[in-house]
Design an enzyme around this catalytic site. Structure first.
Site, PDB file in Angstrom:
ATOM      1  N   HIS A  65       0.842  -1.199   0.000  1.00 25.04           N
ATOM      2  CA  HIS A  65       0.000   0.000   0.000  1.00 25.04           C
ATOM      3  C   HIS A  65       0.875   1.247   0.000  1.00 25.04           C
ATOM      4  O   HIS A  65       1.395   1.650   1.028  1.00 25.04           O
ATOM      5  CB  HIS A  65      -0.948   0.007   1.191  1.00 25.04           C
ATOM      6  CG  HIS A  65      -2.168   0.836   0.974  1.00 25.04           C
ATOM      7  ND1 HIS A  65      -2.152   2.041   0.321  1.00 25.04           N
ATOM      8  CD2 HIS A  65      -3.459   0.622   1.323  1.00 25.04           C
ATOM      9  CE1 HIS A  65      -3.377   2.546   0.278  1.00 25.04           C
ATOM     10  NE2 HIS A  65      -4.185   1.687   0.876  1.00 25.04           N
ATOM     11  N   HIS A  68      -2.847   6.875  -0.661  1.00 17.80           N
ATOM     12  CA  HIS A  68      -3.822   7.415   0.293  1.00 17.80           C
ATOM     13  C   HIS A  68      -3.253   7.925   1.604  1.00 17.80           C
ATOM     14  O   HIS A  68      -3.898   7.857   2.639  1.00 17.80           O
ATOM     15  CB  HIS A  68      -4.906   6.369   0.578  1.00 17.80           C
ATOM     16  CG  HIS A  68      -5.514   5.841  -0.671  1.00 17.80           C
ATOM     17  ND1 HIS A  68      -5.795   4.514  -0.849  1.00 17.80           N
ATOM     18  CD2 HIS A  68      -5.859   6.451  -1.829  1.00 17.80           C
ATOM     19  CE1 HIS A  68      -6.295   4.332  -2.060  1.00 17.80           C
ATOM     20  NE2 HIS A  68      -6.336   5.508  -2.677  1.00 17.80           N
ATOM     21  N   TYR A  70      -0.829   6.692   3.307  1.00 17.77           N
ATOM     22  CA  TYR A  70      -0.129   5.691   4.102  1.00 17.77           C
ATOM     23  C   TYR A  70       1.369   5.994   4.031  1.00 17.77           C
ATOM     24  O   TYR A  70       1.826   6.820   3.248  1.00 17.77           O
ATOM     25  CB  TYR A  70      -0.446   4.284   3.605  1.00 17.77           C
ATOM     26  CG  TYR A  70      -1.806   3.794   4.058  1.00 17.77           C
ATOM     27  CD1 TYR A  70      -1.920   2.855   5.077  1.00 17.77           C
ATOM     28  CD2 TYR A  70      -2.978   4.278   3.473  1.00 17.77           C
ATOM     29  CE1 TYR A  70      -3.165   2.404   5.499  1.00 17.77           C
ATOM     30  CE2 TYR A  70      -4.222   3.838   3.887  1.00 17.77           C
ATOM     31  CZ  TYR A  70      -4.310   2.897   4.905  1.00 17.77           C
ATOM     32  OH  TYR A  70      -5.533   2.465   5.330  1.00 17.77           O
TER      33      TYR A  70
END
Length: 191
Positions: A65, A68, A70
């Protein structure tokens, strides 16, 4: 989020969060600790451990990931990475941790099983990540064996503006197409 998605009050002590730079998400939010070399080493070791556990549990695909807001996206985005060491500054430094983590995971994950990378292709505001930045990252991810870029957008400090993004069916498909064509790697779009 379950209690209004607002910052903790001054009388509520949060756990210490870490980030590439000591910048709060928004005004009024707690400030994270800027990661030092030991924090970075620990995070890389944690990604390696998580990858081994996923493999032992029988998963057949792993997705990193890097979107967003992160941690990996926060290192890659100039909006949240204000470092002046080897993990910051220009594009080369900002993509260093995402590439190191991807390389560690690809070494552990069997070659016949896919590794995907979720990317916020653009931050959607002035001074943020651009499609060209992500194409450069995707080329390098492709070279180390990442199989697919899962394309999204925004997520840093509320960075996607409705003036630049118009959510609807397939609205991120053009981003995925640009990355696929620019980096020569398989892509998919979300949203």
């Amino acid at each position: 989020p379950w209690d209004g998605a607002h910052p903790l009050g001054p009388d509520e002590a949060p756990w210490q969060t870490i980030a590439p730079s000591a910048l709060p998400v928004r005004e009024g939010w707690h400030t994270p600790k800027a990661m030092d070399e030991a924090d970075i080493a620990r995070v890389k070791a944690d990604f390696a451990s998580a990858t081994r556990r996923a493999l032992e549990a029988g998963f057949e695909v792993v997705e990193i990931h890097g979107a967003h807001g992160y941690l990996l996206h926060s290192f890659f985005s100039p909006l949240t990475n204000r470092r002046d060491d080897g993990y910051g500054g220009g594009l080369e430094g900002r993509m260093r941790l995402p590439l190191e983590v991807a390389g560690i995971i690809r070494e552990i994950w069997p070659e016949h099983l896919p590794v995907w990378y979720r990317a916020s292709v653009q931050d959607g505001v002035e001074g943020g990540l651009t499609v060209a930045d992500t194409i450069d990252l995707a080329r390098r991810l492709n070279a180390i064996g990442i199989d697919l870029i899962d394309c999204s957008s925004g997520g840093v400090s509320g960075s996607v503006s409705l003036a630049t993004v118009h959510p609807g069916p397939g609205f991120q498909v053009p981003l995925a197409a640009a990355v696929r064509e620019g980096a020569g790697i398989a892509t998919m779009a979300v949203g």
